[in-house]
Design a protein around this motif. Sequence first.
Motif, PDB file in Angstrom:
ATOM      1  N   SER A  67      42.551  30.424  46.249  1.00 44.92           N
ATOM      2  CA  SER A  67      41.706  32.366  46.550  1.00 44.92           C
ATOM      3  C   SER A  67      42.510  32.154  48.221  1.00 44.92           C
ATOM      4  CB  SER A  67      39.954  32.074  47.195  1.00 44.92           C
ATOM      5  OG  SER A  67      39.793  31.265  47.848  1.00 44.92           O
ATOM      6  N   ILE A  68      43.382  31.698  48.562  1.00 49.34           N
ATOM      7  CA  ILE A  68      43.990  32.469  49.719  1.00 49.34           C
ATOM      8  C   ILE A  68      45.025  32.737  49.112  1.00 49.34           C
ATOM      9  CG2 ILE A  68      44.259  31.852  51.827  1.00 49.34           C
ATOM     10  CD1 ILE A  68      41.913  32.008  51.599  1.00 49.34           C
ATOM     11  N   PRO A  69      45.771  32.721  48.654  1.00 46.34           N
ATOM     12  CA  PRO A  69      47.231  33.513  48.438  1.00 46.34           C
ATOM     13  C   PRO A  69      47.243  34.852  47.787  1.00 46.34           C
ATOM     14  CG  PRO A  69      47.944  31.446  47.635  1.00 46.34           C
ATOM     15  CD  PRO A  69      45.902  31.266  48.015  1.00 46.34           C
ATOM     16  N   GLN A  70      46.416  34.573  46.596  1.00 48.24           N
ATOM     17  CA  GLN A  70      46.022  35.435  46.486  1.00 48.24           C
ATOM     18  C   GLN A  70      45.278  36.526  47.047  1.00 48.24           C
ATOM     19  OE1 GLN A  70      45.858  37.053  42.987  1.00 48.24           O
ATOM     20  NE2 GLN A  70      45.652  38.993  43.234  1.00 48.24           N
ATOM     21  N   LEU A  71      44.403  36.605  48.390  1.00 48.51           N
ATOM     22  CA  LEU A  71      43.630  36.991  49.089  1.00 48.51           C
ATOM     23  C   LEU A  71      44.816  37.540  50.092  1.00 48.51           C
ATOM     24  CD1 LEU A  71      41.694  38.552  51.026  1.00 48.51           C
ATOM     25  CD2 LEU A  71      41.242  36.146  52.303  1.00 48.51           C
ATOM     26  N   ALA A  92      42.794  37.247  32.972  1.00 47.59           N
ATOM     27  CA  ALA A  92      42.607  36.228  33.342  1.00 47.59           C
ATOM     28  C   ALA A  92      42.673  35.212  34.227  1.00 47.59           C
ATOM     29  CB  ALA A  92      44.013  35.806  32.284  1.00 47.59           C
ATOM     30  N   GLY A  93      43.674  35.878  35.107  1.00 45.87           N
ATOM     31  CA  GLY A  93      44.159  35.240  36.259  1.00 45.87           C
ATOM     32  C   GLY A  93      42.616  35.179  37.439  1.00 45.87           C
ATOM     33  N   CYS A  94      41.944  36.798  37.241  1.00 43.29           N
ATOM     34  CA  CYS A  94      40.006  36.353  38.200  1.00 43.29           C
ATOM     35  C   CYS A  94      38.927  34.676  37.112  1.00 43.29           C
ATOM     36  CB  CYS A  94      39.648  37.792  37.620  1.00 43.29           C
ATOM     37  SG  CYS A  94      37.518  38.033  38.347  1.00 43.29           S
ATOM     38  N   VAL A 125      40.160  32.140  35.525  1.00 44.32           N
ATOM     39  CA  VAL A 125      40.570  30.863  36.011  1.00 44.32           C
ATOM     40  C   VAL A 125      40.489  30.291  37.395  1.00 44.32           C
ATOM     41  CG1 VAL A 125      42.897  29.666  37.082  1.00 44.32           C
ATOM     42  CG2 VAL A 125      43.048  30.716  34.711  1.00 44.32           C
ATOM     43  N   GLN A 126      40.771  31.917  38.704  1.00 42.86           N
ATOM     44  CA  GLN A 126      40.378  31.831  40.042  1.00 42.86           C
ATOM     45  C   GLN A 126      38.776  31.430  39.705  1.00 42.86           C
ATOM     46  OE1 GLN A 126      39.866  34.912  42.324  1.00 42.86           O
ATOM     47  NE2 GLN A 126      41.695  33.990  44.030  1.00 42.86           N
ATOM     48  N   LEU A 127      37.820  32.322  39.047  1.00 40.24           N
ATOM     49  CA  LEU A 127      36.486  31.628  39.405  1.00 40.24           C
ATOM     50  C   LEU A 127      36.143  30.473  38.896  1.00 40.24           C
ATOM     51  CD1 LEU A 127      33.678  33.675  37.936  1.00 40.24           C
ATOM     52  CD2 LEU A 127      33.801  31.605  37.101  1.00 40.24           C
ATOM     53  N   TYR A 128      36.851  29.863  38.307  1.00 42.29           N
ATOM     54  CA  TYR A 128      36.769  28.634  37.262  1.00 42.29           C
ATOM     55  C   TYR A 128      37.407  27.724  38.034  1.00 42.29           C
ATOM     56  CZ  TYR A 128      37.304  23.968  34.976  1.00 42.29           C
ATOM     57  OH  TYR A 128      37.503  22.897  34.541  1.00 42.29           O
ATOM     58  N   PHE A 129      38.347  27.525  39.142  1.00 41.04           N
ATOM     59  CA  PHE A 129      38.466  26.968  39.928  1.00 41.04           C
ATOM     60  C   PHE A 129      38.061  26.393  41.440  1.00 41.04           C
ATOM     61  CE2 PHE A 129      42.089  26.418  37.533  1.00 41.04           C
ATOM     62  CZ  PHE A 129      42.388  25.030  37.137  1.00 41.04           C
ATOM     63  N   VAL A 130      37.399  28.134  41.688  1.00 41.18           N
ATOM     64  CA  VAL A 130      37.056  28.413  43.221  1.00 41.18           C
ATOM     65  C   VAL A 130      35.532  27.347  43.321  1.00 41.18           C
ATOM     66  CG1 VAL A 130      35.507  29.485  44.404  1.00 41.18           C
ATOM     67  CG2 VAL A 130      38.009  30.151  43.772  1.00 41.18           C
ATOM     68  N   LEU A 131      34.853  27.524  42.003  1.00 38.06           N
ATOM     69  CA  LEU A 131      33.478  27.063  41.776  1.00 38.06           C
ATOM     70  C   LEU A 131      33.697  25.268  41.424  1.00 38.06           C
ATOM     71  CD1 LEU A 131      30.410  27.873  41.464  1.00 38.06           C
ATOM     72  CD2 LEU A 131      31.192  28.182  39.197  1.00 38.06           C
ATOM     73  N   ALA A 132      34.193  25.210  41.118  1.00 41.15           N
ATOM     74  CA  ALA A 132      34.761  23.958  40.587  1.00 41.15           C
ATOM     75  C   ALA A 132      34.575  23.009  41.460  1.00 41.15           C
ATOM     76  CB  ALA A 132      35.717  23.804  39.235  1.00 41.15           C
ATOM     77  N   LEU A 133      35.971  23.914  42.295  1.00 35.38           N
ATOM     78  CA  LEU A 133      36.393  22.631  44.100  1.00 35.38           C
ATOM     79  C   LEU A 133      34.811  22.984  44.704  1.00 35.38           C
ATOM     80  CD1 LEU A 133      39.820  23.443  43.586  1.00 35.38           C
ATOM     81  CD2 LEU A 133      39.074  21.430  43.310  1.00 35.38           C
ATOM     82  N   GLY A 134      34.396  24.323  45.224  1.00 32.66           N
ATOM     83  CA  GLY A 134      32.943  24.415  45.616  1.00 32.66           C
ATOM     84  C   GLY A 134      31.904  23.043  45.147  1.00 32.66           C
ATOM     85  N   GLU A 166      41.996  42.518  28.495  1.00 32.57           N
ATOM     86  CA  GLU A 166      43.443  43.521  28.586  1.00 32.57           C
ATOM     87  C   GLU A 166      43.850  43.874  29.978  1.00 32.57           C
ATOM     88  OE1 GLU A 166      43.526  46.257  25.192  1.00 32.57           O
ATOM     89  OE2 GLU A 166      43.534  44.786  23.970  1.00 32.57           O
ATOM     90  N   GLY A 167      42.979  44.119  30.984  1.00 32.55           N
ATOM     91  CA  GLY A 167      43.718  44.876  32.097  1.00 32.55           C
ATOM     92  C   GLY A 167      43.299  44.374  33.101  1.00 32.55           C
ATOM     93  N   TYR A 168      42.861  45.097  34.761  1.00 36.49           N
ATOM     94  CA  TYR A 168      42.874  44.009  35.508  1.00 36.49           C
ATOM     95  C   TYR A 168      41.264  44.569  36.316  1.00 36.49           C
ATOM     96  CZ  TYR A 168      47.678  43.812  35.483  1.00 36.49           C
ATOM     97  OH  TYR A 168      49.025  43.387  35.096  1.00 36.49           O
ATOM     98  N   PHE A 169      41.359  43.627  37.396  1.00 36.72           N
ATOM     99  CA  PHE A 169      40.276  44.055  38.546  1.00 36.72           C
ATOM    100  C   PHE A 169      40.764  44.301  39.213  1.00 36.72           C
ATOM    101  CE2 PHE A 169      37.858  40.740  35.970  1.00 36.72           C
ATOM    102  CZ  PHE A 169      36.958  41.271  35.504  1.00 36.72           C
ATOM    103  N   PHE A 170      40.272  44.967  40.359  1.00 35.15           N
ATOM    104  CA  PHE A 170      40.060  45.543  41.436  1.00 35.15           C
ATOM    105  C   PHE A 170      39.279  45.174  42.646  1.00 35.15           C
ATOM    106  CE2 PHE A 170      41.296  48.641  38.893  1.00 35.15           C
ATOM    107  CZ  PHE A 170      42.379  49.211  39.174  1.00 35.15           C
ATOM    108  N   LEU A 171      39.756  43.997  43.087  1.00 26.85           N
ATOM    109  CA  LEU A 171      38.927  43.146  44.217  1.00 26.85           C
ATOM    110  C   LEU A 171      39.020  43.816  45.710  1.00 26.85           C
ATOM    111  CD1 LEU A 171      41.349  39.458  43.862  1.00 26.85           C
ATOM    112  CD2 LEU A 171      38.781  40.335  43.217  1.00 26.85           C
ATOM    113  N   LEU A 172      38.187  44.700  45.775  1.00 25.69           N
ATOM    114  CA  LEU A 172      38.162  45.366  47.154  1.00 25.69           C
ATOM    115  C   LEU A 172      38.036  44.357  48.176  1.00 25.69           C
ATOM    116  CD1 LEU A 172      34.991  47.400  46.213  1.00 25.69           C
ATOM    117  CD2 LEU A 172      37.387  48.122  45.626  1.00 25.69           C
ATOM    118  N   GLY A 173      38.095  43.191  48.754  1.00 25.99           N
ATOM    119  CA  GLY A 173      37.770  42.793  49.633  1.00 25.99           C
ATOM    120  C   GLY A 173      37.427  43.401  51.217  1.00 25.99           C
TER     121      GLY A 173
END
Length: 318
Positions: free
Chosen positions: A78-82, A96-98, A100-109, A10-17
Amino acid sequence: MMEKLNASSEGYFFLLGFSKWPQLEVILFVVILIFYLLTLIGNLFIIMLSCLDSCLHTPMYFFLSNLSFLDFCYTTSSIPQLLVNLWGPEKTISYAGCIVQLYFVLALGTTECVLLMVMSYDRYAAVCKPLHYTVLMHPQLCQSLALASWVSGFINSALHSLFILWVPLCGHYQVDHFFCEVPALLKLSCVDTHINELTLMFTSSIFALIPLFLILTSYGAIAWAALKMQSITRLQKVFGTCGSHLMVVSLFFIPALFIYLQPSTENSQEQGKFIALFYTVVTPSLNPLIYTLRNKDVRGAVRRLMEREQNVCAALTV
């Protein structure tokens, strides 16, 4: 346990980057934006050129178009979010965004690993089996190989994404990376993730080490065949086309293997971010330049396209 899982969903992740280096964030934003725009323009140019020029309707450029579209999608995942996180104070991404991003980054890689292997087989068939090349690499087989690359990548990613959904997460929800990836999310788990880590290691071996081994085997055979060639012109063409692909393979695999094979320490984690930045931002932008500058076929297609445009403009002015 379920309360902790629901709290994250229900919340958010913090991308420390790169938050440990706030003085670099503006510089990184500008540099990454430039490379991202170069990636979009360069790869769209390769796709359009391959479609418009009939001389490029060959297996090699069919796979190159797939690679360009793949790089276009890979950076966009991944880059627009960054860029958003680097520009503003908020460095969050929804649960949910995290995922989805994980799925597509791993799938495309994963897809890129397999596709680069397929492209090396195409070069092997062209150099080592020139008389049988059109039979070996007929259009139906090329389409099947490209489809298999995409399907295998997305199936592999679906497996890991489901495992992540089942793993209860707890704590501060701070992802120590600039995008959501499996190892970084596993560190937030409340339970033992040994099975997940073994699964990741096993699939990484299948989709990274095996393709790399087959690529090196193909180029070993190509090098052996090249040594037997007596035609200097054909030898130069072989090194021109195969050299471009081998350079792209090196730019993708070497940084990725360096990240995932080195021991996990605090220093390696920070180094890994910059190396990951290289193969997610820099490498996709260099691929079109490598194939354009080192390839006579592409340069010839550009020249023909420009001549065609000039003829159209001349006809309209008459």
